[in-house]
Write an enzyme that holds these catalytic residues in place. Structure first.
Site, PDB file in Angstrom:
ATOM      1  N   SER A 145       0.871  -1.180   0.000  1.00 39.13           N
ATOM      2  CA  SER A 145       0.000   0.000   0.000  1.00 39.13           C
ATOM      3  C   SER A 145       0.899   1.217   0.000  1.00 39.13           C
ATOM      4  CB  SER A 145      -0.851  -0.005   1.285  1.00 39.13           C
ATOM      5  OG  SER A 145      -1.484   1.245   1.476  1.00 39.13           O
ATOM      6  N   TYR A 158      -1.997  -1.332  10.392  1.00 42.59           N
ATOM      7  CA  TYR A 158      -1.950  -1.429   8.927  1.00 42.59           C
ATOM      8  C   TYR A 158      -0.647  -0.839   8.387  1.00 42.59           C
ATOM      9  CZ  TYR A 158      -3.902  -1.142   4.139  1.00 42.59           C
ATOM     10  OH  TYR A 158      -4.135  -1.271   2.796  1.00 42.59           O
TER      11      TYR A 158
HETATM   12  P1  NAD Z   1     -11.472  -6.369  -0.098  1.00 46.45           P
HETATM   13  O1  NAD Z   1     -12.124  -6.235   1.225  1.00 46.45           O
HETATM   14  O2  NAD Z   1     -12.263  -6.088  -1.321  1.00 46.45           O
HETATM   15  O3  NAD Z   1     -10.812  -7.816  -0.263  1.00 46.45           O
HETATM   16  C1  NAD Z   1     -10.070  -8.410   0.758  1.00 46.45           C
HETATM   17  C2  NAD Z   1      -9.926  -9.880   0.483  1.00 46.45           C
HETATM   18  O4  NAD Z   1      -9.165 -10.474   1.560  1.00 46.45           O
HETATM   19  C3  NAD Z   1     -11.270 -10.616   0.434  1.00 46.45           C
HETATM   20  O5  NAD Z   1     -11.211 -11.635  -0.543  1.00 46.45           O
HETATM   21  C4  NAD Z   1     -11.368 -11.217   1.837  1.00 46.45           C
HETATM   22  O6  NAD Z   1     -12.214 -12.355   1.907  1.00 46.45           O
HETATM   23  C5  NAD Z   1      -9.915 -11.586   2.058  1.00 46.45           C
HETATM   24  N1  NAD Z   1      -9.596 -11.833   3.465  1.00 46.45           N
HETATM   25  C6  NAD Z   1      -9.817 -11.049   4.545  1.00 46.45           C
HETATM   26  N2  NAD Z   1      -9.379 -11.662   5.663  1.00 46.45           N
HETATM   27  C7  NAD Z   1      -8.895 -12.866   5.282  1.00 46.45           C
HETATM   28  C8  NAD Z   1      -8.303 -13.956   5.961  1.00 46.45           C
HETATM   29  N3  NAD Z   1      -8.119 -13.935   7.295  1.00 46.45           N
HETATM   30  N4  NAD Z   1      -7.920 -15.027   5.242  1.00 46.45           N
HETATM   31  C9  NAD Z   1      -8.097 -15.078   3.894  1.00 46.45           C
HETATM   32  N5  NAD Z   1      -8.641 -14.074   3.201  1.00 46.45           N
HETATM   33  C10 NAD Z   1      -9.031 -12.982   3.884  1.00 46.45           C
HETATM   34  O7  NAD Z   1     -10.177  -5.410  -0.007  1.00 46.45           O
HETATM   35  P2  NAD Z   1      -9.198  -4.822  -1.127  1.00 46.45           P
HETATM   36  O8  NAD Z   1      -9.331  -3.348  -1.070  1.00 46.45           O
HETATM   37  O9  NAD Z   1      -9.346  -5.523  -2.417  1.00 46.45           O
HETATM   38  O10 NAD Z   1      -7.795  -5.149  -0.456  1.00 46.45           O
HETATM   39  C11 NAD Z   1      -6.895  -6.117  -0.964  1.00 46.45           C
HETATM   40  C12 NAD Z   1      -5.477  -5.749  -0.542  1.00 46.45           C
HETATM   41  O11 NAD Z   1      -5.121  -4.500  -1.127  1.00 46.45           O
HETATM   42  C13 NAD Z   1      -5.294  -5.598   0.963  1.00 46.45           C
HETATM   43  O12 NAD Z   1      -4.058  -6.155   1.367  1.00 46.45           O
HETATM   44  C14 NAD Z   1      -5.266  -4.095   1.138  1.00 46.45           C
HETATM   45  O13 NAD Z   1      -4.523  -3.716   2.271  1.00 46.45           O
HETATM   46  C15 NAD Z   1      -4.585  -3.671  -0.140  1.00 46.45           C
HETATM   47  N6  NAD Z   1      -4.811  -2.279  -0.504  1.00 46.45           N
HETATM   48  C16 NAD Z   1      -6.071  -1.818  -0.742  1.00 46.45           C
HETATM   49  C17 NAD Z   1      -6.254  -0.487  -1.090  1.00 46.45           C
HETATM   50  C18 NAD Z   1      -7.600   0.073  -1.389  1.00 46.45           C
HETATM   51  O14 NAD Z   1      -7.711   1.305  -1.519  1.00 46.45           O
HETATM   52  N7  NAD Z   1      -8.633  -0.707  -1.531  1.00 46.45           N
HETATM   53  C19 NAD Z   1      -5.149   0.363  -1.163  1.00 46.45           C
HETATM   54  C20 NAD Z   1      -3.883  -0.138  -0.902  1.00 46.45           C
HETATM   55  C21 NAD Z   1      -3.731  -1.467  -0.580  1.00 46.45           C
END
Ligand code: NAD
Length: 263
Positions: A145, A158
């Protein structure tokens, strides 16, 4: 079919960014081990979404491994090796967010976020990298991130975990340098997914804003382009890192943050 015959594990791929990445890899012919939580319907919908994009010969598997648990991760990796014969690509993506001041941060939430956002990437890497080195090809992509590079308030677990992932990325890159394996971190800013929609909902409720006004406020505070990146764009980025053209990119923390970290 850039990735025909290759096999990938994409953690947290039942939703958001992980689902976008799984679809992009499948569209290029890779076998995919999906993973993540959700209702039976949500998991089925994710499988269908990936299968729809996938090359007809690609094998799509699913693991319900809880990525906070080392034993579950080991079982998932073993299932992928048994199902595909090998694991060539690992995308460490599963994640959640929790916001609180550091003095109020629940200890159990801290432990869970560190396990999910940092230790999980250690486990998948330690369980797959030796085989990648033996086969002289591998790609480890850690979805970190912009919070792996800079901080924001209320996100101590985080931000700490994401900085840790960037450090892990560098170590693995050095340990695999010259072997045909690369390890990189992608550092997105805001991407409109369920994880971020929860933060938009909280902002809208706190400041009595409409959904659209809360989105604009969130973007306006940090992301100079004032636009969300998309899971599809991150999928394209992962595909590039999996290409031969990216062979010399390793140990990098690559931003996709609309200019957030340039400020
Ligand atoms: P999301 O909530 O859409 O998806 C998260 C996924 O992780 C889901 O499939 C969920 O079921 C899974 N998950 C959660 N806990 C779990 C566990 N204990 N075991 C297995 N799977 C688990 O979120 P997203 O925004 O797509 O985030 C995905 C990644 O991207 C994360 O690591 C997040 O930190 C990172 N990220 C997101 C953003 C953003 O703006 N959305 C920005 C930077 C980084």
């Amino acid at each position: 079919m850039q990735l025909k015959g290759k096999s990938a594990i994409v953690t947290g791929s039942t939703s958001g960014i992980g689902l976008g990445i799984a679809q992009a890899l499948a569209a290029q012919g890779a076998n995919i081990m999906l993973n993540g939580f959700g209702t039976a319907e949500e998991i089925e919908a994710a499988k269908v979404a990936v299968k729809t994009k996938a090359h007809p010969e690609a094998v799509i598997l699913y693991s319900n491994a809880d990525m906070t648990k080392a034993s579950d991760i080991e079982a998932m990796v073993n299932d992928a090796k048994a199902g595909f014969g090998a694991v060539d690509i690992v995308v460490n993506n599963a994640g959640v967010q929790h916001t609180a001041l550091v003095e109020e941060f629940p200890v159990a939430k801290w432990d869970m976020l560190l396990a999910l956002l940092l230790s999980a990437a250690f486990h998948t890497t330690r369980l797959t990298v030796a085989d990648m080195k033996t086969r002289k090809w591998g790609r480890i992509v850690n979805i970190a991130s912009v919070h792996g590079l800079v901080a924001s308030t209320m996100k101590s677990a985080y931000v700490s975990a994401k900085h840790g992932v960037v450090g892990l990325t560098k170590v693995v890159a050095l340990e695999t340098a010259g072997t045909g394996v690369t390890c990189n971190a992608i550092c997105p800013g805001w991407v409109l997914t369920p994880l971020v929609q929860k933060q938009i909902d909280a902002l809208a409720a706190k400041e009595q804003l409409s959904n659209e006004d809360a989105k604009a406020k969130l973007l306006g505070e940090k992301q100079p382009t004032k636009a969300f990146a998309t899971p599809e764009e991150i999928g394209e980025f992962v595909l590039f890192l999996c290409s031969e053209g990216a062979q010399q990119i390793t140990g990098a923390a690559l931003t996709m943050d609309g200019g957030w970290s340039a400020q």
